[in-house]
Design a protein around this motif. Structure first.
Motif, PDB file in Angstrom:
ATOM      1  N   SER A  26      -4.048   3.960   5.525  1.00 51.37           N
ATOM      2  CA  SER A  26      -4.690   4.902   4.607  1.00 51.37           C
ATOM      3  C   SER A  26      -3.663   5.520   3.666  1.00 51.37           C
ATOM      4  CB  SER A  26      -5.392   6.010   5.392  1.00 51.37           C
ATOM      5  OG  SER A  26      -6.416   5.477   6.186  1.00 51.37           O
ATOM      6  N   ALA A  27      -2.504   5.865   4.220  1.00 52.75           N
ATOM      7  CA  ALA A  27      -1.460   6.484   3.389  1.00 52.75           C
ATOM      8  C   ALA A  27      -1.019   5.517   2.294  1.00 52.75           C
ATOM      9  CB  ALA A  27      -0.266   6.886   4.264  1.00 52.75           C
ATOM     10  N   ILE A  28      -0.890   4.234   2.651  1.00 53.50           N
ATOM     11  CA  ILE A  28      -0.467   3.242   1.654  1.00 53.50           C
ATOM     12  C   ILE A  28      -1.564   3.036   0.603  1.00 53.50           C
ATOM     13  CG2 ILE A  28       0.068   0.780   1.339  1.00 53.50           C
ATOM     14  CD1 ILE A  28       1.592   0.940   4.009  1.00 53.50           C
ATOM     15  N   ALA A  29      -2.828   3.010   1.063  1.00 54.24           N
ATOM     16  CA  ALA A  29      -3.935   2.854   0.118  1.00 54.24           C
ATOM     17  C   ALA A  29      -3.945   3.994  -0.901  1.00 54.24           C
ATOM     18  CB  ALA A  29      -5.258   2.811   0.884  1.00 54.24           C
ATOM     19  N   GLU A  30      -3.667   5.193  -0.428  1.00 53.48           N
ATOM     20  CA  GLU A  30      -3.621   6.349  -1.335  1.00 53.48           C
ATOM     21  C   GLU A  30      -2.523   6.158  -2.384  1.00 53.48           C
ATOM     22  OE1 GLU A  30      -3.045   9.740   1.211  1.00 53.48           O
ATOM     23  OE2 GLU A  30      -4.916   9.347   2.285  1.00 53.48           O
ATOM     24  N   ILE A  31      -1.374   5.699  -1.931  1.00 57.09           N
ATOM     25  CA  ILE A  31      -0.245   5.534  -2.855  1.00 57.09           C
ATOM     26  C   ILE A  31      -0.550   4.445  -3.887  1.00 57.09           C
ATOM     27  CG2 ILE A  31       2.161   4.747  -3.018  1.00 57.09           C
ATOM     28  CD1 ILE A  31       2.602   6.156  -0.285  1.00 57.09           C
ATOM     29  N   LEU A  32      -1.064   3.328  -3.408  1.00 53.46           N
ATOM     30  CA  LEU A  32      -1.350   2.220  -4.330  1.00 53.46           C
ATOM     31  C   LEU A  32      -2.357   2.668  -5.389  1.00 53.46           C
ATOM     32  CD1 LEU A  32      -1.602  -0.809  -1.841  1.00 53.46           C
ATOM     33  CD2 LEU A  32       0.383  -0.057  -3.182  1.00 53.46           C
ATOM     34  N   ALA A  33      -3.392   3.395  -4.949  1.00 55.21           N
ATOM     35  CA  ALA A  33      -4.423   3.831  -5.894  1.00 55.21           C
ATOM     36  C   ALA A  33      -3.869   4.866  -6.873  1.00 55.21           C
ATOM     37  CB  ALA A  33      -5.619   4.393  -5.130  1.00 55.21           C
ATOM     38  N   GLU A  34      -3.122   5.832  -6.308  1.00 56.82           N
ATOM     39  CA  GLU A  34      -2.629   6.919  -7.156  1.00 56.82           C
ATOM     40  C   GLU A  34      -1.598   6.429  -8.171  1.00 56.82           C
ATOM     41  OE1 GLU A  34      -3.250  10.584  -3.970  1.00 56.82           O
ATOM     42  OE2 GLU A  34      -1.268   9.709  -4.259  1.00 56.82           O
ATOM     43  N   GLU A  35      -0.812   5.438  -7.762  1.00 58.22           N
ATOM     44  CA  GLU A  35       0.247   4.944  -8.656  1.00 58.22           C
ATOM     45  C   GLU A  35      -0.251   3.801  -9.536  1.00 58.22           C
ATOM     46  OE1 GLU A  35       3.096   6.396  -8.964  1.00 58.22           O
ATOM     47  OE2 GLU A  35       3.043   7.725  -7.221  1.00 58.22           O
ATOM     48  N   ARG A  51      -1.289  -2.642  -8.847  1.00 59.30           N
ATOM     49  CA  ARG A  51      -2.295  -3.691  -8.659  1.00 59.30           C
ATOM     50  C   ARG A  51      -1.886  -4.518  -7.447  1.00 59.30           C
ATOM     51  NH1 ARG A  51      -5.709  -5.302 -12.659  1.00 59.30           N
ATOM     52  NH2 ARG A  51      -5.457  -7.478 -12.051  1.00 59.30           N
ATOM     53  N   ALA A  52      -2.486  -4.188  -6.302  1.00 57.00           N
ATOM     54  CA  ALA A  52      -2.128  -4.896  -5.074  1.00 57.00           C
ATOM     55  C   ALA A  52      -3.318  -4.917  -4.136  1.00 57.00           C
ATOM     56  CB  ALA A  52      -0.950  -4.208  -4.391  1.00 57.00           C
ATOM     57  N   LYS A  53      -3.450  -6.023  -3.412  1.00 56.73           N
ATOM     58  CA  LYS A  53      -4.468  -6.103  -2.370  1.00 56.73           C
ATOM     59  C   LYS A  53      -3.825  -5.673  -1.049  1.00 56.73           C
ATOM     60  CE  LYS A  53      -6.301 -10.319  -2.824  1.00 56.73           C
ATOM     61  NZ  LYS A  53      -7.252 -11.400  -2.524  1.00 56.73           N
ATOM     62  N   LEU A  54      -4.603  -4.990  -0.224  1.00 57.51           N
ATOM     63  CA  LEU A  54      -4.074  -4.424   1.028  1.00 57.51           C
ATOM     64  C   LEU A  54      -4.897  -4.894   2.219  1.00 57.51           C
ATOM     65  CD1 LEU A  54      -2.359  -2.243   2.612  1.00 57.51           C
ATOM     66  CD2 LEU A  54      -4.162  -0.602   2.015  1.00 57.51           C
ATOM     67  N   ARG A  55      -4.200  -5.313   3.267  1.00 55.16           N
ATOM     68  CA  ARG A  55      -4.850  -5.551   4.564  1.00 55.16           C
ATOM     69  C   ARG A  55      -4.247  -4.549   5.552  1.00 55.16           C
ATOM     70  NH1 ARG A  55      -7.769  -7.932   1.859  1.00 55.16           N
ATOM     71  NH2 ARG A  55      -8.217 -10.169   1.780  1.00 55.16           N
ATOM     72  N   ARG A  56      -5.132  -3.854   6.255  1.00 53.28           N
ATOM     73  CA  ARG A  56      -4.647  -2.873   7.223  1.00 53.28           C
ATOM     74  C   ARG A  56      -4.733  -3.458   8.629  1.00 53.28           C
ATOM     75  NH1 ARG A  56      -8.378   2.069   6.416  1.00 53.28           N
ATOM     76  NH2 ARG A  56      -9.841   0.384   6.036  1.00 53.28           N
ATOM     77  N   VAL A  57      -3.582  -3.738   9.235  1.00 57.45           N
ATOM     78  CA  VAL A  57      -3.550  -4.183  10.630  1.00 57.45           C
ATOM     79  C   VAL A  57      -3.463  -2.934  11.510  1.00 57.45           C
ATOM     80  CG1 VAL A  57      -2.205  -5.379  12.388  1.00 57.45           C
ATOM     81  CG2 VAL A  57      -2.529  -6.419  10.120  1.00 57.45           C
ATOM     82  N   GLY A  58      -4.427  -2.811  12.390  1.00 54.80           N
ATOM     83  CA  GLY A  58      -4.493  -1.662  13.290  1.00 54.80           C
ATOM     84  C   GLY A  58      -5.761  -1.804  14.105  1.00 54.80           C
ATOM     85  N   VAL A  59      -5.991  -0.860  14.997  1.00 55.15           N
ATOM     86  CA  VAL A  59      -7.223  -0.903  15.788  1.00 55.15           C
ATOM     87  C   VAL A  59      -8.391  -0.577  14.851  1.00 55.15           C
ATOM     88  CG1 VAL A  59      -8.442   0.189  17.716  1.00 55.15           C
ATOM     89  CG2 VAL A  59      -5.994  -0.313  17.896  1.00 55.15           C
ATOM     90  N   GLY A  60      -9.507  -1.278  15.045  1.00 60.18           N
ATOM     91  CA  GLY A  60     -10.645  -1.154  14.147  1.00 60.18           C
ATOM     92  C   GLY A  60     -11.205   0.251  14.068  1.00 60.18           C
ATOM     93  N   ALA A  61     -11.767   0.558  12.915  1.00 61.96           N
ATOM     94  CA  ALA A  61     -12.287   1.907  12.660  1.00 61.96           C
ATOM     95  C   ALA A  61     -13.368   2.310  13.664  1.00 61.96           C
ATOM     96  CB  ALA A  61     -12.847   1.982  11.242  1.00 61.96           C
ATOM     97  N   ASP A  62     -14.063   1.354  14.219  1.00 61.93           N
ATOM     98  CA  ASP A  62     -15.165   1.673  15.131  1.00 61.93           C
ATOM     99  C   ASP A  62     -14.797   1.461  16.599  1.00 61.93           C
ATOM    100  OD1 ASP A  62     -16.798   2.291  12.978  1.00 61.93           O
ATOM    101  OD2 ASP A  62     -17.356   0.186  12.712  1.00 61.93           O
TER     102      ASP A  62
END
Lengths: 311, 293
Positions: free
Chosen positions: A258-267, A270-281
């Motif tokens: 989420s922190a990286i998504a915020e940075i990419l959007a705010e700055e 142009r990059a695609k992001l995959r978040r590896v982690g335990v699923g949101a649900d």
């Protein structure tokens, strides 16, 4: 390089610091055997406090000690440090402007046999919401020692996410670390992998090898501190390839991805992001660490698969 | 540098002085709330005499140096009584009187709940009930680690919690901790004004034998009329002499003490209070003083 038990490094660093600075205290909540702070208790019994099974009071007492000028290191399992004592850490320590290092041990799937009840997959999200709090998750014994020294030198609060078990040394002794500065472990033109903590940095490195075997060259960053975050490094390497994979031993909600998504959007990167982690649900589960890392798709093959899906 | 505090019971002159300080704290607090028009009047009024006894007899402080390293420390764990604490700090010389009219106004140094970063003389930020008491236990331990002052006196931590606050589990975690660590430099008060937000403490969450609970947790418990300055002074002196355990002084108090329209009512917890109400209070105080002669 050699493996070293992370908790032993934590305790020894506190013993070393305690000799130089009488303000350093250790506060435990009936998990001193797990945290491994026995050597500190032996060296400085008058500065070692055990509050029993009482995490709210753990943080309250640590805050009070800080109000008298001490530098407390309070530790418990990360699930309790975050979910159970959050209001105490938020208000009595952080809002009050005091100096408490809260150590959350056994983060994410490293809680293993303690299972879903004890599996902190939201502590980073909770801690990111605390203004001004430094959040550090070291990746090896050397960066752990640096993290403890940085926390001890700080005038504010720190959340130290600590994987207790052995981890290989990734850095030479004495390597310099600072808050908000990621370490570049590998450089490649095709994508950026950002990893946090011992488990995920190790898996990210292995994933980069797997990708290299398939002809994809990844840049790998060991983030070290989630807050403050190394915005400049993320922007630089994300811009270069336009492809980013975040790797966290945590739910994908509100943490590193989420922190990286915020940075990419705010700055405007142009990059695609995959978040590896335990699923949101998903809640945590019980099992061996290896089984859990595979089950929740945290391990190297899953990181490599996430990376390939960007192409 | 702080100066030592009395070790003998207050005489008539000292009690008269304390009564005058308590009156000034009560009026200062009500003025600040009236300037805003709403506030925590009930729980502020019930701790006025305890604050007077602490700030003008027993807390070892230096108002010229709010962070004096050899000071006693005080935690108002029932942080919503901040307005009473601010009036005490004004009376003691920590704060300028003009500040009282800024209570709860944007950018103020006097927020509704006590805040160590904003207000000189405030040792702990409180408001999430139970937390201040736990921090106070940590402060007592930290002060003990420092050792006694050069004159041999203990550096103490004092704290006030509410009876409603005593519903919080963290209070009892800290209670067990303080007794286990034999924190005899920790003297606390429970302001038993018998009411919490939703009604009487008996109807919302009965506390039963509160003093007995503290004794069972390993504390020395002393019960006293929380508005009787001589009794309060005696209880604190007794507490200061206790060795090997912390002391809880259970204060029998009246919620909204001194505000006839609100005394002993749950609705006084956070209530509208305007200039006309202040006038009525001042008149009632004058009438009571005239009656007493």
């Amino acid at each position: 390089m050699a493996d070293r038990e992370m908790r032993a490094v934590y305790a020894q660093t506190l013993v070393d610091l305690g000799a130089l600075d009488p303000r350093i205290c250790v506060v435990e909540a009936d998990l001193a055997r797990a945290t491994g702070t026995g050597p500190f208790a032996k060296a400085y019994p008058e500065r070692f406090v055990n509050v029993g099974v009482a995490e709210a009071n753990l943080v309250g007492v640590a805050s009070g000690l800080s109000a008298t000028g001490k530098k407390p290191f309070a530790a418990t399992f990360a699930c309790f440090a975050s979910r159970r004592a959050y209001d105490q850490f938020f208000l009595s320590a952080n809002y009050a402007g005091l100096n408490v290092t809260l150590v959350g041990t056994d983060p994410g799937v490293t809680a293993a046999f303690n299972g879903g009840t004890h599996m902190p997959l939201e502590d980073l999200a909770l801690m990111r919401a605390v203004p001004g709090l430094a959040i550090v998750e070291p990746s090896d014994p050397v960066s752990l020692e640096a993290a403890v020294r940085i926390a001890a030198a700080s005038d504010g609060c720190t959340y130290l996410r600590l994987q207790r078990k052995s981890a290989p040394e990734l850095y030479p002794a004495g390597e310099h670390f600072e808050l908000g500065k990621a370490k570049l472990l590998r450089q490649g033109k095709d994508l950026l992998i950002v990893a946090l903590g011992a488990l995920m940095v190790s898996e990210a490195k292995k994933a980069a090898e797997l990708l290299a075997a398939d002809g994809l060259e990844a840049t790998v960053l060991d983030l070290f501190s989630l807050a403050p975050i190394d915005r400049a490094a993320i922007v630089k390497y994300a811009s270069a390839s336009g492809r980013v994979v975040s790797c966290e031993n945590h739910r994908v909600t509100g943490g590193l991805g989420s922190a990286i998504a915020e940075i990419l959007a705010e700055e405007g990167v142009r990059a695609k992001l995959r978040r590896v982690g335990v699923g949101a649900d998903q809640f945590g589960e019980v099992g061996t660490q290896d089984w859990l890392a595979d089950h929740f798709k945290l391990s190297a093959p899953h990181i490599a698969a996430a990376a390939k899906s960007l192409f | 540098m702080t100066r030592s505090v009395p070790t003998a019971a207050a005489g008539q002159a000292e009690l008269k002085e304390l009564a005058s300080r308590a009156k000034a704290i009560r009026i200062g607090c009500l003025e600040s709330i009236a300037a805003l028009g709403i506030g925590h009047i009930g729980g502020s009024m019930s701790v006025v005499e305890a604050l007077a006894a602490l700030y003008f007899r027993h807390l070892r402080l230096d108002p010229a140096d709010a962070k004096a390293p050899d000071r006693d420390m005080f935690v108002l764990s029932k942080g919503h009584a901040g307005p009473a604490l601010y009036a005490a700090l004004v009376e003691k010389g920590y704060l300028k009187r003009e500040l009282l009219s800024t209570l709860n106004k944007g950018g103020t140094h006097l927020p509704s709940h006590a805040d160590r970063k904003l207000t000189p003389g405030v040792d702990m930020s409180t408001g999430s009930l139970g937390q201040g008491f736990s921090a106070a236990a940590g402060i007592a331990l930290g002060l003990r680690m420092e050792g006694p002052r050069p004159d041999g006196s203990l550096r103490r931590c004092y704290a006030i919690i509410g009876d409603g606050e005593s519903d919080e589990g963290q209070v009892w975690e800290a209670a067990a901790f303080s007794a286990h660590y034999k924190l005899d430099n920790f003297i606390a008060f429970t302001d038993c004004n018998k009411f919490q937000i939703d009604g009487s403490t008996d109807s919302v969450m009965g506390l039963r034998d509160l003093a007995g609970k503290w004794e069972a947790f390993g504390w020395k418990a002393i019960k006293v009329d929380g508005h009787d300055l001589a009794a309060l002074d005696g209880a604190i002196l007794e507490a200061r002499a206790v060795q090997g355990k912390p002391v809880m002084i259970v204060l029998d108090t009246v919620k909204a003490k001194g505000i006839p329209a609100f005394e002993g009512k749950a609705e006084s917890h956070n209530a509208a209070f305007v200039a006309a109400d202040l006038e009525a209070c001042l008149k009632a105080m004058e009438a009571e003083e005239a009656t007493r002669g």
